[in-house]
Design a protein around this motif. Structure first.
Motif, short mmCIF file in Angstrom:
data_model
loop_
_atom_site.label_atom_id
_atom_site.label_comp_id
_atom_site.label_asym_id
_atom_site.label_seq_id
_atom_site.Cartn_x
_atom_site.Cartn_y
_atom_site.Cartn_z
N LEU A 13 68.18 58.66 -34.78
CA LEU A 13 69.06 58.47 -35.94
C LEU A 13 68.44 57.53 -36.97
CD1 LEU A 13 72.64 58.13 -34.39
CD2 LEU A 13 71.39 60.19 -35.06
N ASP A 14 68.77 57.79 -38.23
CA ASP A 14 68.43 56.90 -39.34
C ASP A 14 69.73 56.19 -39.74
OD1 ASP A 14 67.82 55.64 -41.69
OD2 ASP A 14 66.99 57.39 -42.69
N TYR A 15 69.93 55.00 -39.23
CA TYR A 15 71.20 54.30 -39.42
C TYR A 15 71.47 53.98 -40.89
CZ TYR A 15 71.43 53.57 -34.36
OH TYR A 15 71.50 53.75 -33.00
N ARG A 16 70.43 53.78 -41.67
CA ARG A 16 70.66 53.39 -43.07
C ARG A 16 71.11 54.57 -43.93
NH1 ARG A 16 65.73 50.01 -45.36
NH2 ARG A 16 64.59 51.82 -44.60
N SER A 17 70.77 55.79 -43.54
CA SER A 17 71.23 56.94 -44.31
C SER A 17 72.60 57.43 -43.84
CB SER A 17 70.22 58.09 -44.21
OG SER A 17 70.19 58.62 -42.90
N ARG A 18 72.98 57.07 -42.63
CA ARG A 18 74.27 57.51 -42.07
C ARG A 18 74.83 56.36 -41.25
NH1 ARG A 18 74.89 62.41 -38.03
NH2 ARG A 18 72.65 62.12 -37.94
N ARG A 19 75.36 55.38 -41.94
CA ARG A 19 75.77 54.13 -41.30
C ARG A 19 77.05 54.30 -40.47
NH1 ARG A 19 73.11 49.59 -43.58
NH2 ARG A 19 71.82 50.19 -45.38
N PRO A 20 77.01 53.92 -39.19
CA PRO A 20 78.24 53.93 -38.39
C PRO A 20 79.23 52.91 -38.94
CG PRO A 20 76.27 53.70 -37.00
CD PRO A 20 75.84 53.47 -38.41
N GLU A 21 80.50 53.12 -38.65
CA GLU A 21 81.54 52.20 -39.12
C GLU A 21 81.78 51.08 -38.12
OE1 GLU A 21 85.09 54.32 -40.04
OE2 GLU A 21 84.34 55.03 -41.97
N MET A 22 82.08 49.88 -38.65
CA MET A 22 82.53 48.75 -37.85
C MET A 22 83.88 48.30 -38.38
SD MET A 22 79.00 46.53 -37.44
CE MET A 22 79.75 45.43 -36.22
N THR A 23 84.68 47.71 -37.50
CA THR A 23 86.01 47.23 -37.88
C THR A 23 86.02 45.70 -37.87
OG1 THR A 23 87.05 49.17 -36.92
CG2 THR A 23 88.47 47.26 -37.33
N GLU A 76 75.17 74.49 -51.69
CA GLU A 76 74.56 73.24 -52.14
C GLU A 76 75.60 72.27 -52.68
OE1 GLU A 76 71.72 72.06 -51.72
OE2 GLU A 76 70.40 73.72 -51.25
N LYS A 77 76.58 72.79 -53.46
CA LYS A 77 77.66 71.94 -53.97
C LYS A 77 78.44 71.32 -52.81
CE LYS A 77 80.39 73.70 -57.01
NZ LYS A 77 81.20 74.74 -57.69
N PHE A 78 78.70 72.12 -51.78
CA PHE A 78 79.43 71.64 -50.63
C PHE A 78 78.65 70.53 -49.92
CE2 PHE A 78 79.87 72.12 -45.96
CZ PHE A 78 81.16 71.65 -45.83
N LEU A 79 77.35 70.75 -49.71
CA LEU A 79 76.54 69.74 -49.04
C LEU A 79 76.51 68.44 -49.83
CD1 LEU A 79 73.44 71.83 -47.84
CD2 LEU A 79 75.49 71.19 -46.57
N ALA A 80 76.35 68.54 -51.15
CA ALA A 80 76.32 67.34 -51.98
C ALA A 80 77.62 66.56 -51.87
CB ALA A 80 76.03 67.71 -53.43
N GLN A 81 78.74 67.27 -51.88
CA GLN A 81 80.04 66.60 -51.78
C GLN A 81 80.23 65.98 -50.41
OE1 GLN A 81 82.04 66.34 -54.44
NE2 GLN A 81 83.34 64.96 -53.27
N GLN A 82 79.79 66.70 -49.36
CA GLN A 82 79.92 66.17 -48.02
C GLN A 82 79.12 64.89 -47.85
OE1 GLN A 82 82.56 67.54 -46.76
NE2 GLN A 82 81.71 68.33 -44.87
N ARG A 83 77.93 64.85 -48.42
CA ARG A 83 77.10 63.64 -48.31
C ARG A 83 77.81 62.43 -48.91
NH1 ARG A 83 72.95 67.35 -50.27
NH2 ARG A 83 71.66 68.04 -48.54
N ARG A 84 78.55 62.68 -50.00
CA ARG A 84 79.23 61.57 -50.68
C ARG A 84 80.50 61.14 -49.96
NH1 ARG A 84 77.89 64.64 -55.33
NH2 ARG A 84 79.99 65.51 -55.41
N ASP A 85 81.23 62.11 -49.38
CA ASP A 85 82.60 61.83 -48.98
C ASP A 85 82.84 61.65 -47.49
OD1 ASP A 85 83.18 61.99 -51.61
OD2 ASP A 85 84.22 63.93 -51.54
N LEU A 86 82.05 62.28 -46.63
CA LEU A 86 82.39 62.27 -45.21
C LEU A 86 82.05 60.92 -44.58
CD1 LEU A 86 81.47 65.67 -43.61
CD2 LEU A 86 83.70 64.78 -44.21
N PRO A 87 82.87 60.48 -43.59
CA PRO A 87 82.52 59.30 -42.80
C PRO A 87 81.21 59.52 -42.08
CG PRO A 87 84.80 59.96 -42.44
CD PRO A 87 84.15 61.06 -43.22
N PRO A 88 80.51 58.45 -41.68
CA PRO A 88 79.17 58.59 -41.12
C PRO A 88 79.09 59.47 -39.89
CG PRO A 88 79.66 56.30 -41.66
CD PRO A 88 80.93 57.06 -41.86
N ASN A 89 80.09 59.41 -39.00
CA ASN A 89 79.98 60.15 -37.75
C ASN A 89 80.98 61.27 -37.63
OD1 ASN A 89 77.83 58.84 -36.43
ND2 ASN A 89 79.14 57.07 -36.08
N ASP A 90 81.43 61.81 -38.76
CA ASP A 90 82.40 62.90 -38.69
C ASP A 90 81.70 64.21 -38.42
OD1 ASP A 90 84.92 63.75 -38.68
OD2 ASP A 90 85.11 64.00 -40.84
#
Length: 304
Positions: free
Chosen positions: A63-73, A290-304
């Motif tokens: 995993l590349d943690y900086r591109s897909r950061r896990p969430e902490m509480t 491509e539009k879907f992928l771009a939106q997903q990169r912006r909006d989805l939580p890191p581990n969804d």
């Protein structure tokens, strides 16, 4: 450190419970999953029985943690939780207590070839006869018509009949699809079900799409996955779609256009006519993808 670690107790339990030509269901967390089909399937299958860990992958190597950061509480003045990434193979059971394997967790960011070679090693050691996966792709189809899907795999005789929606199209790769491609080169059986999710609902959770995928997987594997357990969630999701449609004339017009396209295509198929349209062209589908992928990169939580 090794890329994967075997759990001896899990391996022993699997060996005593399984027969020949077992099934491995793969479902990886990644950004290509319209309708959250993969997530819904993962949650559904894991909830059917108590999973038994068989293989654990070293996610630090993948995993590349900086591109897909896990969430902490953070709570008041301390860190209280960490959504720890994982990647593993578990033994699970279907509704009739039939054991099978499930590869689930975060899609690797790097070292795809090493990861896939490791899965190949696990498949051979654990006696897997068929690897099958399911996910959602955004398509120009209406939610008011029956769900459809494209089934693809390493041998034509493995595939169930499904409408051909594509000619040849180039799309971004995923570890799940590359695994299928490599397995084909290695003469291993693998199949994936790509559920056609209305592109205007691609970022919503769509249980009815997951139900369709589960039914297709049942037909491919003989497993009993109890898709009816998602009836309540599917009904709730449909009620929300209907409510939102009633508030938007633009969406109503879009759905009407897609319905007309869908019906024209179905009529042509029944009459045995080859039709290039009126469904979107490969270029149009690629643009939507491509539009879907771009939106997903912006909006989805890191581990969804």
């Amino acid at each position: 450190m090794a890329l994967m670690t075997w759990d001896n107790d899990g391996v022993e339990q699997w060996a005593s419970a399984s027969g020949s030509d077992a099934v491995l269901l793969q479902s990886l967390r990644g950004f290509v999953d319209a309708g959250r089909v993969g997530k819904l399937i993962r949650d559904h299958v894991v909830s059917m029985s108590e999973p038994v860990r068989v293989v654990t992958f070293n996610v630090d190597e993948l995993l590349d943690y900086r591109s897909r950061r896990p969430e902490m509480t953070f709570s008041i003045n301390e860190w209280t939780a960490y959504d720890e990434p994982y990647l593993a193979i578990d033994m699970v059971r279907d509704a009739e207590d039939q054991p099978f394997l499930m590869l689930h967790g975060s899609e690797p960011d790097i070292r795809w070839e090493l990861f896939i070679s490791s899965v190949r090693e696990a498949v051979k050691r654990l006696g897997v006869g068929l690897t099958v996966g399911a996910y959602g792709i955004p398509m120009g189809v209406p939610h008011t018509k029956p769900m459809t899907s494209t089934t693809h795999g390493t041998r034509q005789d493995l595939l169930r009949d499904s409408p051909g929606m594509f000619g040849t199209v180039n799309v971004p790769a995923s570890a799940q699809n590359l695994l299928e491609y490599r397995f084909g080169q290695w003469s291993l059986d693998a199949v994936n079900v790509a559920v056609h999710v209305p592109y205007y609902l691609a970022q919503s959770s769509l249980p009815q799409a997951a139900q369709h995928a589960l039914i297709q997987v049942e037909g491919l594997t003989g497993l009993s996955l109890d898709p009816s357990r998602l009836d309540g969630e599917a009904g709730t999701a449909m009620a929300e779609i209907v409510r939102q449609m009633a508030e938007s004339e633009e969406v109503q017009g879009l759905v009407a256009t897609l319905e007309a396209q869908y019906e024209a295509m179905e009529t042509a198929r029944r009459d045995g006519i080859e039709v290039d349209g009126p469904l979107p062209t490969a270029d149009e589908l690629g643009a939507e993808f491509e539009k879907f992928l771009a939106q997903q990169r912006r909006d989805l939580p890191p581990n969804d």
